[in-house]
Write an enzyme that holds these catalytic residues in place. Structure first.
Site, PDB file in Angstrom:
ATOM      1  CB  SER A 138      -0.893   0.015   1.236  1.00 48.34           C
ATOM      2  OG  SER A 138      -1.487   1.284   1.427  1.00 48.34           O
ATOM      3  CE1 TYR A 156      -3.459  -2.628   5.027  1.00 42.08           C
ATOM      4  CE2 TYR A 156      -2.784  -0.453   4.259  1.00 42.08           C
ATOM      5  CZ  TYR A 156      -3.302  -1.720   4.005  1.00 42.08           C
ATOM      6  OH  TYR A 156      -3.635  -2.060   2.706  1.00 42.08           O
TER       7      TYR A 156
END
Length: 239
Positions: free
Chosen positions: A137, A150
């Protein structure tokens, strides 16, 4: 026909990747844990288009369950394409983040990567051809408020990718990471209004899931045989 496994294949990006790999002629295992119905819809859609797909379900954070499920898949032969797409969000700024929020996000993205990838390696290596694509990401590249867990989990994949690529390169197996930015989905439409996207993304639009899937399908092809150990961003110029 090569066999491909897409973890988190029931999601927006995972489903697009599954469809792209099927369109390239691979038999695709669409993995799901909590969204088996959605995975079944994606597999049915692939088959309706003349492709080959089936649904597999297991919890990638459970090493024993994952190993058992993969052993059953391997009975039919090696899986030569693996897309580690599964991941979860549980956002909070770190001063207010609970330990279980940290642990769960790391568990799915990073431990899940190991639990799925490691059992598939020796059968893949024996064929002297394989493609592993890990989905990260932009949060792991730039950082993002409320996503230390994350970002840490996905950034961990970057290091694992480079190390594993070195280990497997002589056997014709490539390992790469794809890091998407803001990609259109039902979730991002509520989180990122158009005005926000215009400020964050130089191209002033969200990416399409199919754009990510096309990149993954290329990396999983013979044409990408000399690309390994790379982190490739697809984010409209954000980073």
């Amino acid at each position: 026909m090569s066999r491909a496994l897409v973890t988190g294949g029931s999601g927006t990006i995972g489903g697009a990747i599954a469809r792209a790999l099927a369109a390239a002629g691979h038999h695709v295992y669409v993995h799901a844990h909590g969204q088996a119905d959605r995975a079944a819809e994606i597999a049915a859609g692939i088959m309706a288009q003349g492709g080959s797909a089936e649904v597999v379900g297991f919890d990638i954070t459970d090493a024993a369950q994952t190993g058992q499920a993969l052993a059953q898949l391997l009975e039919a032969g090696p899986i030569q394409i693996l897309v580690n797409n599964a991941g979860i969000h549980d956002d909070a700024v770190m001063p207010g983040m609970r330990q279980e929020q940290w642990a769960r996000v790391i568990d799915v993205s990073l431990n899940g990567f190991f639990n799925v990838t490691q059992p598939l390696l020796l059968p893949m290596l024996r064929t002297r051809w394989g493609r592993i694509v890990n989905i990260s990401s932009v949060a792991a590249v730039m950082g993002n408020r409320g996503q230390a867990n994350y970002a840490a989990a996905k950034a961990g994949l970057h290091g694992a990718t480079r190390s594993l690529a070195l280990e497997l390169a002589s056997r014709g197996v490539t390992v790469n990471t794809v890091a998407p930015g803001i990609i259109a989905s039902p979730a991002t439409e509520t989180i990122f209004p158009k005005e926000t996207i215009a400020k964050l993304v130089p191209m002033q639009r969200a990416g399409q899931p199919e754009e990510v899937a096309d990149l993954v399908a290329f990396l999983a092809s013979d044409r990408a045989a000399y690309i390994s150990g790379q982190l490739i961003s697809i984010n409209g110029g954000m980073a």
